[in-house]
Design a protein around this motif. Structure first.
Motif, PDB file in Angstrom:
ATOM      1  N   VAL A 214       1.173  -1.256   0.049  1.00  0.00           N
ATOM      2  CA  VAL A 214      -0.067  -0.288   0.057  1.00  0.00           C
ATOM      3  C   VAL A 214       0.817   1.231  -0.155  1.00  0.00           C
ATOM      4  CG1 VAL A 214      -1.694   1.241   1.294  1.00  0.00           C
ATOM      5  CG2 VAL A 214      -2.091  -1.200   0.940  1.00  0.00           C
ATOM      6  N   ALA A 215       1.961   1.299   0.809  1.00  0.00           N
ATOM      7  CA  ALA A 215       2.833   2.358   0.860  1.00  0.00           C
ATOM      8  C   ALA A 215       3.412   2.699  -0.210  1.00  0.00           C
ATOM      9  CB  ALA A 215       3.789   2.380   2.098  1.00  0.00           C
ATOM     10  N   ILE A 217       2.380   1.726  -3.566  1.00  0.00           N
ATOM     11  CA  ILE A 217       1.338   2.083  -4.449  1.00  0.00           C
ATOM     12  C   ILE A 217       1.197   3.825  -4.101  1.00  0.00           C
ATOM     13  CG2 ILE A 217      -1.006   2.172  -5.010  1.00  0.00           C
ATOM     14  CD1 ILE A 217      -0.725  -1.056  -4.903  1.00  0.00           C
ATOM     15  N   ARG A 218       1.127   4.051  -2.957  1.00  0.00           N
ATOM     16  CA  ARG A 218       0.685   5.587  -2.765  1.00  0.00           C
ATOM     17  C   ARG A 218       1.922   6.515  -2.844  1.00  0.00           C
ATOM     18  NH1 ARG A 218      -4.056   7.101  -0.950  1.00  0.00           N
ATOM     19  NH2 ARG A 218      -5.561   5.411  -0.673  1.00  0.00           N
ATOM     20  N   VAL A 221       1.255   6.964  -6.678  1.00  0.00           N
ATOM     21  CA  VAL A 221      -0.016   7.719  -6.908  1.00  0.00           C
ATOM     22  C   VAL A 221      -0.656   7.951  -5.512  1.00  0.00           C
ATOM     23  CG1 VAL A 221      -2.116   7.683  -7.872  1.00  0.00           C
ATOM     24  CG2 VAL A 221      -0.451   6.058  -8.976  1.00  0.00           C
ATOM     25  N   ALA A 222      -0.008   9.294  -4.944  1.00  0.00           N
ATOM     26  CA  ALA A 222      -0.417   9.677  -3.604  1.00  0.00           C
ATOM     27  C   ALA A 222      -1.740   9.463  -3.185  1.00  0.00           C
ATOM     28  CB  ALA A 222       0.178  10.953  -3.579  1.00  0.00           C
ATOM     29  N   GLU A 223      -2.749   9.778  -4.140  1.00  0.00           N
ATOM     30  CA  GLU A 223      -4.232   9.811  -3.698  1.00  0.00           C
ATOM     31  C   GLU A 223      -4.722   8.105  -3.605  1.00  0.00           C
ATOM     32  OE1 GLU A 223      -4.215  10.856  -8.054  1.00  0.00           O
ATOM     33  OE2 GLU A 223      -2.970  11.184  -6.221  1.00  0.00           O
ATOM     34  N   GLY A 224      -3.945   7.362  -4.267  1.00  0.00           N
ATOM     35  CA  GLY A 224      -4.375   5.996  -4.334  1.00  0.00           C
ATOM     36  C   GLY A 224      -4.798   5.904  -5.992  1.00  0.00           C
ATOM     37  N   THR A 225      -5.008   4.712  -6.433  1.00  0.00           N
ATOM     38  CA  THR A 225      -5.154   4.319  -7.907  1.00  0.00           C
ATOM     39  C   THR A 225      -6.898   4.388  -8.032  1.00  0.00           C
ATOM     40  OG1 THR A 225      -5.574   1.734  -7.333  1.00  0.00           O
ATOM     41  CG2 THR A 225      -3.170   2.739  -7.897  1.00  0.00           C
ATOM     42  N   ALA A 244      -5.449   0.561  -1.084  1.00  0.00           N
ATOM     43  CA  ALA A 244      -4.740   1.394  -2.111  1.00  0.00           C
ATOM     44  C   ALA A 244      -5.349   2.147  -3.194  1.00  0.00           C
ATOM     45  CB  ALA A 244      -3.761   0.343  -3.011  1.00  0.00           C
ATOM     46  N   ARG A 246      -8.116   5.106  -4.476  1.00  0.00           N
ATOM     47  CA  ARG A 246      -8.307   6.411  -3.958  1.00  0.00           C
ATOM     48  C   ARG A 246      -9.776   6.458  -3.454  1.00  0.00           C
ATOM     49  NH1 ARG A 246     -12.133   8.519  -7.549  1.00  0.00           N
ATOM     50  NH2 ARG A 246     -12.238   7.632  -9.638  1.00  0.00           N
ATOM     51  N   ASN A 267     -12.881   1.916   6.138  1.00  0.00           N
ATOM     52  CA  ASN A 267     -12.124   2.544   4.685  1.00  0.00           C
ATOM     53  C   ASN A 267     -13.161   2.461   3.701  1.00  0.00           C
ATOM     54  OD1 ASN A 267     -10.101   1.813   2.591  1.00  0.00           O
ATOM     55  ND2 ASN A 267      -8.949   3.051   3.747  1.00  0.00           N
TER      56      ASN A 267
END
Length: 348
Positions: A214-215, A217-218, A221-225, A244, A246, A267
């Motif tokens: 997860v870290a 991936i972010r 893409v900071a906001e998530g996929t 992961a 957005r 989440n």
């Protein structure tokens, strides 16, 4: 009746053999067949002897989903594909001693030199394509590609994370590239598969055995996929796929390695995320298979790079290589000498 030229091995075959999925045994499995029609019933008017075909799942053609153009969601698919025989309980196969064998697996049971299929689960394909390669289009490759195109509806410029870089996952990677995704992240624990994912269109790869997925991936893409495709069916991996995403991201699940999953409901709710189940890529095989094949012939969907051929007497080796990850997509090939032996043994 189809004379099988080659048939892919899928993890569904392995799961049924191991009793992890409900289907009666002993049985002839195999559900990614490709070959040529050698006989057809009088009611079949649009497929002729000699036509090249790919065999896929069987659907009823009468339920709301089938009538609505989504036979992959057929209400009767479970019984038709996993019931072990015809709907009336009869069978097309028997053992050498005359004992009953369960058959009609996915309406085909194509781990055999010949398979009896229904018009609804064969797809006629273009004659200039290499038929020996096409069996996996009937399930694994179609599953990954269709999930990306149909269920997720990936758009140009979007971001996609694909969990599992086997045949289904790599097909999802290639489909995401075709759809115009600009960030395509493949996650696996086998380095060779991650390397292949990069060659097939992934922009980034993550070794799930060595990194915080997860870290990682972010960090890309900071906001998530926007989208996630899970091909593993494993709780920890599905959880990572959801975490992961957005806000309002969508995840498609295409495997069932574990019958039950526990998810982070806060989440899911706070992120307004969507998780959907997809079987056989969604939609309709008679549309998906020709699309993938046309892309392959144009050099845009090189699924042949996943294939490794085996002779029929190497089927257990193919199974072991599939489980170990040594082979991405094993394909059992029935060459002419094998088919001739089947004829001598009494096949039509």
């Amino acid at each position: 009746m189809v004379r099988i030229e080659a048939v892919g091995m899928c993890h569904t075959d392995i799961a049924v053999r191991d009793g992890e999925m409900p289907s009666p045994l002993p049985a002839v499995l195999g559900h990614e067949g490709a070959g040529r029609v050698v006989a057809a019933g009088a009611a079949v008017t649009d497929v002729a002897v000699g036509d090249p075909v790919v065999l896929t799942y069987l659907s009823c053609g009468q339920c709301r989903e089938c009538v609505g153009g989504a036979p992959a969601s057929c209400a009767q698919l479970g019984g038709l594909c996993f019931g072990g025989g015809r709907p009336d309980g009869s069978h097309a196969l028997c053992g050498h001693g005359g004992e009953m064998l369960h058959d009609r697996f996915f309406g085909q049971s194509s781990f055999a030199a010949y398979a009896v299929a229904n018009r609804r689960n064969i797809v006629k394909v273009r004659s200039d394509a290499p038929l020996r390669l096409l069996g996996p289009l009937g399930c694994g490759i179609m599953t990954g590609a269709g999930a990306v195109w149909n269920a997720l509806d990936v758009k140009p410029g979007s971001s996609v994370a694909v969990f599992g870089a086997g045949a289904v996952g790599l097909s999802g990677v290639m489909a995401a590239r075709v759809a115009g995704a600009t960030t395509i992240i493949a996650v696996d624990i086998v380095p060779s598969r991650l390397a292949l994912a990069l060659e097939m269109g992934a922009t980034h790869v993550i070794d799930g055995g060595k990194e915080d997925v997860v870290a990682a991936i972010r960090a890309i893409v900071a906001e998530g996929t926007d989208f996630a495709l899970d091909t593993t069916g494993r709780e920890a991996v599905v959880r990572n796929a959801m975490l992961a995403l957005r806000q309002r991201g969508v995840a498609a699940l295409v495997a069932a390695a574990q019958p039950e999953l526990r998810l982070d409901m806060f989440n899911l709710l706070a992120g307004c995320k969507t998780i959907c189940g997809v079987i056989e890529g969604g939609g309709a095989a008679h549309l998906l298979i020709p699309r993938i094949l046309d892309l392959y012939m144009a050099g845009r969907f090189p699924f042949d790079r996943m294939v490794r051929f085996y002779a029929p007497d190497q089927i257990n080796e193919a199974l072991r290589d599939s489980i170990s990850g040594d082979a991405v997509k094993p394909v059992i090939r029935f060459d002419d000498d094998v088919l001739e032996a089947a004829l001598r043994a009494g096949a039509p």
